[in-house]
Design an enzyme around this catalytic site. Structure first.
Site, mmCIF file in Angstrom:
data_model
loop_
_atom_site.group_PDB
_atom_site.id
_atom_site.type_symbol
_atom_site.label_atom_id
_atom_site.label_comp_id
_atom_site.label_asym_id
_atom_site.label_seq_id
_atom_site.Cartn_x
_atom_site.Cartn_y
_atom_site.Cartn_z
ATOM 1 N N ASP A 9 9.033 8.864 11.896
ATOM 2 C CA ASP A 9 8.744 10.063 11.091
ATOM 3 C C ASP A 9 7.228 10.263 10.989
ATOM 4 O O ASP A 9 6.667 10.189 9.913
ATOM 5 C CB ASP A 9 9.382 9.944 9.688
ATOM 6 C CG ASP A 9 8.864 8.759 8.887
ATOM 7 O OD1 ASP A 9 8.404 7.763 9.499
ATOM 8 O OD2 ASP A 9 8.878 8.831 7.640
ATOM 9 N N ASP A 13 0.926 6.023 10.048
ATOM 10 C CA ASP A 13 1.114 4.688 10.650
ATOM 11 C C ASP A 13 2.151 4.735 11.772
ATOM 12 O O ASP A 13 2.089 3.941 12.715
ATOM 13 C CB ASP A 13 1.465 3.626 9.600
ATOM 14 C CG ASP A 13 2.686 3.973 8.784
ATOM 15 O OD1 ASP A 13 2.958 5.170 8.569
ATOM 16 O OD2 ASP A 13 3.379 3.038 8.341
ATOM 17 N N ASP A 14 3.079 5.701 11.718
ATOM 18 C CA ASP A 14 3.979 5.907 12.868
ATOM 19 C C ASP A 14 3.157 6.228 14.111
ATOM 20 O O ASP A 14 3.449 5.744 15.213
ATOM 21 C CB ASP A 14 4.932 7.084 12.611
ATOM 22 C CG ASP A 14 5.761 6.922 11.346
ATOM 23 O OD1 ASP A 14 5.189 7.086 10.258
ATOM 24 O OD2 ASP A 14 6.955 6.625 11.451
ATOM 25 N N ASN A 158 6.658 0.152 -2.925
ATOM 26 C CA ASN A 158 5.407 0.928 -2.886
ATOM 27 C C ASN A 158 5.621 2.342 -3.430
ATOM 28 O O ASN A 158 4.795 2.868 -4.156
ATOM 29 C CB ASN A 158 4.766 0.942 -1.483
ATOM 30 C CG ASN A 158 5.655 1.536 -0.404
ATOM 31 O OD1 ASN A 158 6.819 1.870 -0.625
ATOM 32 N ND2 ASN A 158 5.109 1.668 0.798
ATOM 33 N N GLU A 164 10.635 0.227 -1.429
ATOM 34 C CA GLU A 164 9.750 0.644 -0.326
ATOM 35 C C GLU A 164 10.177 2.048 0.120
ATOM 36 O O GLU A 164 11.364 2.393 0.058
ATOM 37 C CB GLU A 164 9.873 -0.400 0.798
ATOM 38 C CG GLU A 164 8.996 -0.162 2.009
ATOM 39 C CD GLU A 164 9.559 0.864 2.980
ATOM 40 O OE1 GLU A 164 8.776 1.603 3.576
ATOM 41 O OE2 GLU A 164 10.793 0.924 3.103
ATOM 42 N N ASN A 166 10.756 3.810 2.997
ATOM 43 C CA ASN A 166 11.816 4.103 3.973
ATOM 44 C C ASN A 166 13.207 3.799 3.402
ATOM 45 O O ASN A 166 14.192 4.439 3.788
ATOM 46 C CB ASN A 166 11.604 3.317 5.270
ATOM 47 C CG ASN A 166 10.432 3.840 6.065
ATOM 48 O OD1 ASN A 166 10.042 4.999 5.909
ATOM 49 N ND2 ASN A 166 9.861 2.986 6.906
ATOM 50 N N HIS A 234 1.686 -0.166 8.406
ATOM 51 C CA HIS A 234 3.017 -0.785 8.336
ATOM 52 C C HIS A 234 3.787 -0.711 9.652
ATOM 53 O O HIS A 234 4.286 -1.713 10.152
ATOM 54 C CB HIS A 234 3.865 -0.075 7.268
ATOM 55 C CG HIS A 234 3.211 0.052 5.939
ATOM 56 N ND1 HIS A 234 3.215 -0.961 5.013
ATOM 57 C CD2 HIS A 234 2.534 1.088 5.369
ATOM 58 C CE1 HIS A 234 2.581 -0.562 3.929
ATOM 59 N NE2 HIS A 234 2.151 0.664 4.113
ATOM 60 N N ASP A 235 3.940 0.517 10.179
ATOM 61 C CA ASP A 235 4.874 0.724 11.288
ATOM 62 C C ASP A 235 4.445 0.010 12.567
ATOM 63 O O ASP A 235 5.296 -0.365 13.391
ATOM 64 C CB ASP A 235 5.039 2.228 11.554
ATOM 65 C CG ASP A 235 5.742 2.935 10.411
ATOM 66 O OD1 ASP A 235 6.360 2.242 9.576
ATOM 67 O OD2 ASP A 235 5.669 4.176 10.348
#
Ligand code: BDR
Ligand code: CA
Length: 308
Positions: A9, A13-14, A158, A164, A166, A234-235
């Site tokens: 998405d 970070d993706d 978060n 989190e 997602n 993250h991702d």
């Protein structure tokens, strides 16, 4: 060569995760990118994925849009973190090509069926598409070589103290995925928050030509960069796990996703005190941060050479 199908998405970070995958083309073969509504609406995550396909020179990798919103509940977005477009201040050139025909769920099922045991699913957004694919065709659990997700946490949230993003964005989907019968590789906040862009990391991103035009403003929009801390990408941890699982310490666990709690919806309730036989997840508990950045920056350097 490891084959990956990336469900995402984008999302700052993706984007940095897709850049890591693009820079690792000597060991990763991206067989498809599917999009899901998450950080921003599906139209934007798909538009961003299309722009990234061309900017990162991913060639003919199909980009297929999927689910716009959560299975059951209201839509949650993260525009406060990723900006109204999903890419912060970054404006990529308009892509010349559009998305593939069809729906991401069909693409996921069809692609896994065509190459059983070969393709690792990497899911770095809400798990709506993956849950629908499992419901559509439960055999994808056997066909997938692995399922690696960025999501959840056993210590904190978060989006709120418990959850989190997602997981909170589609807890029912996450519950379906964790209960499907595979061993989910869970890269949660416990480790991804250590993958932070400090000023030292940012300096390594600056000299990367055109690519730095994505990496540097994206990172700076995403959070405050200091010598000691910065925004967590993250991702990219999920892609790094596929490239080198040895970067992470992982522990078998039973993970249940809270779908009913008044204050804890989306929490990944993680029980490590189990026999390995009962585990439905392998949960990352630590990351070798210097080795992670060497891997990521090394891949970015290779990509930068290609992009000019
Ligand atoms: C996750 O939530 C999203 O905002 C990021 O893209 C990442 O996938 C981090 O909690
Ligand atoms: Ca994401």
């Amino acid at each position: 060569m490891k084959k990956v199908l990336i469900d995402c998405d984008p999302g700052i970070d993706d984007s940095l995760a897709l850049a890591l995958a693009a820079g690792s083309s000597d060991s990763l073969d991206i067989v498809g990118v599917t999009t899901v509504g998450g950080n921003v609406d599906l139209e934007l995550t798909t538009a961003n994925a299309l722009a990234l396909r061309e900017f990162l020179q991913l060639g003919d990798v199909p980009v297929t849009p999927g689910s716009a919103g959560a299975l059951l509940h209201r839509t949650v977005r993260a525009t406060a973190v990723h900006g109204s477009t999903g890419l912060g201040d970054v404006v990529l050139p308009q892509p010349g090509r559009g998305p593939s025909e069809g729906h991401a769920v069909d693409f996921i099922v069809r692609t896994l069926e065509a190459a059983p045991g070969e393709i690792t699913l990497v899911a770095v957004g809400p798990l709506t598409n993956i849950a629908l694919a499992v419901r559509r065709e439960p055999r994808i659990v056997e066909w997938a070589r692995d399922l690696v997700i960025m999501g959840g946490s056993y210590t904190r949230g978060n989006h709120n103290p418990a959850a989190e993003f997602n997981m909170l964005a589609d807890p029912e989907a996450a519950a379906i995925v964790f209960e499907a019968g595979w061993t989910v590789k869970m890269l949660g906040l416990d480790v991804t928050l250590t993958a932070s862009v400090t000023s030292g990391v940012l300096e390594r991103m600056r000299p990367l030509g055109r690519l730095s035009g994505l990496l540097v403003p994206a990172a700076q929009f995403y959070g405050v960069v200091t010598d000691e801390s910065g925004p967590a990408i993250h991702d990219a941890c999920a892609v790094a796990y596929v490239l080198d699982p040895g970067l992470f310490t992982c522990v078998p666990a039973v993970v249940n996703v809270e779908t009913a709690g008044q204050h804890t919806r989306g929490m990944t309730v993680t029980d490590f005190k189990i026999s390995d036989r009962d585990a439905n997840a392998l949960v990352a508990t630590s990351l070798d941060v210097p080795a992670f950045w060497d891997l990521v920056i090394g891949s970015y350097e290779k990509l930068a050479t290609r992009l000019g």
